[in-house]
Design a protein around this motif. Structure first.
Motif, PDB file in Angstrom:
ATOM      1  N   VAL A   1       0.856  -1.178   0.000  1.00 49.54           N
ATOM      2  CA  VAL A   1       0.000   0.000   0.000  1.00 49.54           C
ATOM      3  C   VAL A   1       0.892   1.228   0.000  1.00 49.54           C
ATOM      4  CG1 VAL A   1      -1.713   1.317   1.279  1.00 49.54           C
ATOM      5  CG2 VAL A   1      -1.864  -1.179   1.215  1.00 49.54           C
ATOM      6  N   GLN A   2       0.594   2.152  -0.863  1.00 53.37           N
ATOM      7  CA  GLN A   2       1.287   3.436  -0.860  1.00 53.37           C
ATOM      8  C   GLN A   2       0.338   4.494  -0.305  1.00 53.37           C
ATOM      9  OE1 GLN A   2       1.287   1.572  -4.040  1.00 53.37           O
ATOM     10  NE2 GLN A   2       2.985   0.547  -3.028  1.00 53.37           N
ATOM     11  N   LEU A   3       0.862   5.314   0.571  1.00 61.24           N
ATOM     12  CA  LEU A   3       0.077   6.369   1.195  1.00 61.24           C
ATOM     13  C   LEU A   3       0.729   7.718   0.916  1.00 61.24           C
ATOM     14  CD1 LEU A   3      -0.451   4.674   4.672  1.00 61.24           C
ATOM     15  CD2 LEU A   3      -2.081   4.733   2.794  1.00 61.24           C
TER      16      LEU A   3
ATOM     17  N   CYS B   1      -5.085  11.771   3.102  1.00 59.32           N
ATOM     18  CA  CYS B   1      -4.201  10.618   2.960  1.00 59.32           C
ATOM     19  C   CYS B   1      -4.814   9.722   1.886  1.00 59.32           C
ATOM     20  CB  CYS B   1      -4.102   9.883   4.288  1.00 59.32           C
ATOM     21  SG  CYS B   1      -3.237   8.295   4.219  1.00 59.32           S
TER      22      CYS B   1
ATOM     23  N   ALA C   1      -4.632   6.483  -0.513  1.00 52.79           N
ATOM     24  CA  ALA C   1      -4.037   5.150  -0.557  1.00 52.79           C
ATOM     25  C   ALA C   1      -4.118   4.569  -1.960  1.00 52.79           C
ATOM     26  CB  ALA C   1      -4.744   4.220   0.423  1.00 52.79           C
TER      27      ALA C   1
ATOM     28  N   PHE D   1      -9.002  -0.653   0.037  1.00 48.11           N
ATOM     29  CA  PHE D   1      -8.951   0.409   1.053  1.00 48.11           C
ATOM     30  C   PHE D   1      -9.950   0.195   2.175  1.00 48.11           C
ATOM     31  CE2 PHE D   1      -7.751   4.385   2.706  1.00 48.11           C
ATOM     32  CZ  PHE D   1      -8.879   5.092   3.064  1.00 48.11           C
TER      33      PHE D   1
ATOM     34  N   VAL E   1      -6.922   3.008   9.226  1.00 44.49           N
ATOM     35  CA  VAL E   1      -6.022   4.124   8.941  1.00 44.49           C
ATOM     36  C   VAL E   1      -5.816   4.940  10.214  1.00 44.49           C
ATOM     37  CG1 VAL E   1      -5.617   6.200   7.598  1.00 44.49           C
ATOM     38  CG2 VAL E   1      -6.766   4.240   6.538  1.00 44.49           C
TER      39      VAL E   1
ATOM     40  N   ASN F   1     -10.640   6.197  -1.727  1.00 46.07           N
ATOM     41  CA  ASN F   1      -9.431   5.636  -1.100  1.00 46.07           C
ATOM     42  C   ASN F   1      -8.684   6.689  -0.290  1.00 46.07           C
ATOM     43  OD1 ASN F   1     -10.028   3.249  -2.360  1.00 46.07           O
ATOM     44  ND2 ASN F   1      -8.339   3.314  -3.815  1.00 46.07           N
TER      45      ASN F   1
ATOM     46  N   ALA G   1      -1.457   2.781   7.558  1.00 50.42           N
ATOM     47  CA  ALA G   1      -2.533   1.823   7.310  1.00 50.42           C
ATOM     48  C   ALA G   1      -2.186   0.467   7.907  1.00 50.42           C
ATOM     49  CB  ALA G   1      -2.793   1.688   5.809  1.00 50.42           C
TER      50      ALA G   1
ATOM     51  N   TYR H   1       1.987   0.140   6.820  1.00 49.43           N
ATOM     52  CA  TYR H   1       2.296   1.040   5.723  1.00 49.43           C
ATOM     53  C   TYR H   1       2.232   2.486   6.213  1.00 49.43           C
ATOM     54  CZ  TYR H   1       0.789  -3.277   3.503  1.00 49.43           C
ATOM     55  OH  TYR H   1       0.633  -4.601   3.167  1.00 49.43           O
TER      56      TYR H   1
END
Length: 122
Positions: A2-4, A22, A24, A30, A35, A82, A103, A111
């Motif tokens: 997961v990229q945040l 934020c 995701a 998601f 979170v 997301n 996350a 993440y």
């Protein structure tokens, strides 16, 4: 994975309100992620502000806040986008710092975003 990516930080005046986002992306759905939002003030440890999970069975999100943050901080999420949000009301100089979202799929945050800086002027 997961990229945040956090955004929305900047220079604000004391007393103003601010919303951080934020977003995701990646391989996890998601809505299945919890979170959390964190703040790291200069020279201090990173502290949790609160957490939000999507409660699918009740169609309501559940949020948890620390005692010191629940009065002026509001966490929300838009699962269709997301995105999770942190709204800070009536900003104070002590709210300054780097704000991170993170996350989790279970109890630990797996993440992390890169953070967004918030500076509060008098």
């Amino acid at each position: 994975q997961v990229q945040l990516v956090e955004s929305g930080g900047g220079l604000v005046q004391a007393g103003d309100s601010l919303t951080l986002s934020c977003v995701a992306s990646g391989g996890r759905t998601f809505i299945n992620l919890g979170v959390g939002w964190f703040r790291q003030a200069p020279g201090k440890d990173r502290d949790i502000i609160g957490d939000i999970i999507a409660d699918i069975s009740w169609a309501n999100d559940r949020t948890y806040y620390g005692e010191s943050t629940k009065a002026r901080f509001t966490i929300s999420r838009d699962n269709a986008k997301n995105t999770a949000y942190l709204r800070i009301h009536s900003l104070k100089p002590e709210d300054a710092g780097v704000y991170y979202c993170a996350a989790r799929t279970h109890s630990s945050y797996e993440y992390w975003g890169q953070g967004t800086q918030v500076t509060v002027s008098l």
